[in-house]
Design an enzyme around this catalytic site. Structure first.
Site, mmCIF file in Angstrom:
data_model
loop_
_atom_site.group_PDB
_atom_site.id
_atom_site.type_symbol
_atom_site.label_atom_id
_atom_site.label_comp_id
_atom_site.label_asym_id
_atom_site.label_seq_id
_atom_site.Cartn_x
_atom_site.Cartn_y
_atom_site.Cartn_z
ATOM 1 C CE LYS A 67 -4.019 -1.917 2.459
ATOM 2 N NZ LYS A 67 -4.878 -1.801 3.657
ATOM 3 C CE LYS A 72 10.804 5.354 4.289
ATOM 4 N NZ LYS A 72 11.629 5.797 5.424
ATOM 5 C CB SER A 97 10.491 15.200 0.041
ATOM 6 O OG SER A 97 11.577 14.285 0.039
ATOM 7 C CE1 TYR A 134 -3.272 6.960 -1.208
ATOM 8 C CE2 TYR A 134 -1.065 7.679 -0.631
ATOM 9 C CZ TYR A 134 -1.896 6.855 -1.351
ATOM 10 O OH TYR A 134 -1.361 5.930 -2.217
ATOM 11 N N GLY A 199 19.036 3.989 3.712
ATOM 12 C CA GLY A 199 19.091 5.446 3.664
ATOM 13 C C GLY A 199 19.115 5.896 5.108
ATOM 14 C CD GLU A 222 25.162 4.136 2.468
ATOM 15 O OE1 GLU A 222 24.612 4.911 3.259
ATOM 16 O OE2 GLU A 222 26.248 3.577 2.717
ATOM 17 C CB ALA A 226 23.699 8.918 -0.600
ATOM 18 C CG ASP A 228 25.008 8.336 5.536
ATOM 19 O OD1 ASP A 228 24.520 8.133 6.657
ATOM 20 O OD2 ASP A 228 24.372 8.147 4.488
ATOM 21 C CG ASN A 326 5.575 5.359 -4.602
ATOM 22 O OD1 ASN A 326 4.583 4.941 -5.183
ATOM 23 N ND2 ASN A 326 5.749 5.201 -3.299
#
Length: 339
Positions: A67, A72, A97, A134, A199, A222, A226, A228, A326
């Site tokens: 969903k 997430k 974001s 939503y 992330g 990773e 980015a 780190d 997405n």
């Protein structure tokens, strides 16, 4: 009176304290959200397996079909399940974001809970449209950490909503770990290893906890632009900042304070991959699996294809968490040739 500082995991005190960060707690979390989430399918591909030097069987957990289009939703749903009726009445808030914003907005909508989201004013329009669709209330801010924190504090002061962190909170981590819990049950054969992208680290930390006691080796993936988390593991200390330059926009966040020590203790290695490797992995997944996968979602498969991973000589099936799907389809796909 000034509102409290919104550090990860803060907000009005929850009536139900978080469970310990253990595999047993992830099983409890899964039971709590089983009726809200999709048990996403696991895909295999003989051609993708045959393309690897080790020819490992691949079991790909398609969280792009979850969903709101990403894993997430698990952490957002579980975080809501731990709130008191009084907290739910006042609503929830967050900053994001991307996928967390949509996941929390949808999870709140399904429960009839008000949701307030702070988004940078340069957020991708499809993601803004999804959050608004939503039913969440959006507050826009300048695209920097200070503006985001100030806007979120103001929202919370006005509404009394509880802050649901995107990744750096115990309930978020436990919710995300349910993806591997399902994969372990769904896989036709026992996994030798599992790879998840990193992330902020909620998914990788949850994956590592869920793998405790199973004998499954856990690896992170990773972007080199980015990295780190990989750097922090080499240096023995979490890096608080990341100068992100990668197509994998969902992985541009520095690894969380709570997540890093879990990863440090339980993850064997974080493998870095270039944007070119991510795009090639993404293209293969679209072509062979017929799945819409975003760059962040292709990063774990890119890591499995890498020389770093293949040099480990892992024998047996490898699980891969496809974290999300997405993507802004109004723009050219990243492998398309530009005029």
């Amino acid at each position: 009176m000034a509102p409290p500082a919104l550090t990860p995991g803060s907000g009005p005190a929850a009536a139900v304290p978080p469970l310990p960060l253990t595999s047993a707690s992830i099983a409890v979390a899964h039971e709590a959200i089983r009726q809200q989430i999709h048990q996403t399918p696991v895909f295999t591909s003989s051609s993708l397996s045959a393309s690897l030097p080790g020819r490992n069987a691949l079991y790909l957990k398609a969280e792009n079909l979850q969903k709101a289009g990403a894993f997430k939703f698990r952490g957002a749903s579980y975080s809501l399940s731990r709130l008191s009726p009084e907290e739910l009445e006042k609503g929830v808030c967050t900053h994001s974001s991307g996928n967390h914003a949509g996941a929390l907005a949808l999870a709140a909508k399904e429960r009839g809970v008000k949701c307030y989201v702070v988004m940078p004013n340069n957020s991708a329009q499809p993601k803004v449209d999804a959050v608004r669709g939503y039913g969440a209330s959006i507050t826009f801010c300048e695209p920097n950490a200070a503006a985001r924190a100030a806007a979120l504090e103001e929202v919370q002061a006005q509404t009394g909503a509880t802050f649901i962190p995107p990744y750096d909170a115990a309930n978020t981590i436990l919710g995300q770990g349910t993806a591997l819990l399902e994969l372990l049950e769904q896989a036709p054969k026992p996994l030798a290893a599992v790879v998840a992208p990193v992330g902020g680290g909620g998914l990788l930390a949850g994956t590592a906890l869920a793998a405790d006691g199973t004998g499954v080796r856990v690896f992170g993936a990773e972007p080199a632009g980015a990295d780190d988390c990989a750097q922090g593991l080499r240096e023995g200390k979490r890096r608080a900042d990341v100068q992100a330059d990668t197509i994998a926009d969902g992985l541009r966040t520095p690894v969380g304070v709570l997540n890093f020590p879990i990863i440090q203790e339980k993850v064997e290695r974080v493998i870095t991959v270039t944007d070119e490797e991510i795009v090639e992995a993404m293209r293969l997944m679209w072509e062979r699996l017929k799945l819409v996968v975003e760059p962040s979602g292709a990063t774990a498969f890119a890591a499995v294809r890498s020389a770093q991973f293949q040099a480990l000589g892992i024998q047996g099936p490898v699980g891969i968490i496809i974290s999300g799907g997405n993507i802004d389809l109004s723009k050219p796909l990243p492998w398309a040739k530009q005029d």
